[in-house]
Design an enzyme around this catalytic site. Structure first.
Site, PDB file in Angstrom:
ATOM      1  CE  LYS A   1      -1.572   2.202   3.470  1.00 24.35           C
ATOM      2  NZ  LYS A   1      -2.164   2.627   4.755  1.00 24.35           N
ATOM      3  CG  ASP A  60      -7.214   2.812   2.353  1.00 25.57           C
ATOM      4  OD1 ASP A  60      -8.063   2.290   1.582  1.00 25.57           O
ATOM      5  OD2 ASP A  60      -7.387   3.925   2.877  1.00 25.57           O
TER       6      ASP A  60
END
Ligand code: SF4
Length: 229
Positions: free
Chosen positions: A129, A148
């Site tokens: 991420k 996320d």
């Protein structure tokens, strides 16, 4: 890299359809973490865990004024770092993490934040991420989709993915979205998760995705069944 055939389910929408609909309501949304270079973006992204971009943008100006690069941050007294990042939450862990990352950038990468997924993932605590955010917003490189908690939740609710891990959801999203839209899809889903599709009590009746959203369809089906029983 846009192929529904390789999925073992039929997604409710393509990534492009999601981007097109959300772009109409959030045309100006960009990454909101203030930064002047990839190092500052990396640090800001690490600090943003369990916090908000607004909060982090209040913390980083003072932090970067004192420690603007990996060299200075790697030498920063840990107590001072903790003090500066305290309001971002989990400040003991975050202060130690940004110091460790800075040290490794100095030792292994001559003070420059690496610009590939493979090398970014060697930094302490950096996952796909954060690496995706640094690559796309810091270097203009697209290697994946930042997943996320919002992207995770919305992808499953809308019916873009049925997978149970961020890594697998990222792969599913990459298969149904043209590569040039990968960063945009992530940013828009994050924003939509903050504005409309809340973890608790999403505002489905106001949502531009509701005509194709699996979660909303299931809610309607349940309501119909209750009404007819
Ligand atoms: S319809 Fe509801 S569950 Fe589906 S994306 Fe919109 S807010 Fe989220």
């Amino acid at each position: 890299m846009e192929s529904k055939q390789s999925l073992n389910y039929t997604p409710s929408m393509t990534g492009k359809e999601v981007v097109d609909l959300l772009d109409e309501i959030y045309p100006k949304i960009r990454t909101h973490l203030s930064h002047e270079n990839p190092f500052q973006l990396l640090v800001a992204t690490v600090l943003s865990a369990q916090s908000t971009d607004v909060q982090i943008n209040k913390v980083t100006p003072t932090l970067f004024a004192q420690f603007p690069d990996a060299k200075s941050m790697s030498r920063a007294p840990i107590r001072e770092l903790e003090r500066l990042v305290k309001s971002s939450g989990f400040f003991h862990v975050k202060a130690r993490r940004i110091k460790e990352i800075s040290k490794q950038i100095i030792e292994d990468f001559h003070g420059e934040v690496p610009d590939s997924m493979e090398t970014l993932l060697t930094l302490p605590g950096i996952g796909r991420k954060t690496a995706n955010i640094v690559l796309s917003a810091g270097y203009g490189k697209i290697e994946g989709i930042a997943v996320d908690t919002h992207v995770f939740r919305l992808s499953r609710r809308i019916g873009l993915s049925q997978s149970a891990t961020p890594e697998k959801i990222e792969i599913d999203l990459m298969k149904i979205t043209p590569k040039n839209l990968w960063p945009r899809l992530s940013i828009l889903l994050i924003f939509h998760g903050r504005q409309i599709c809340f973890a608790r009590s999403p505002l489905c009746s106001k949502c531009v995705l509701n005509s194709k959203c699996v979660y909303f369809k299931n809610l309607q089906d349940k309501a119909k069944n209750l009404g007819s029983s």
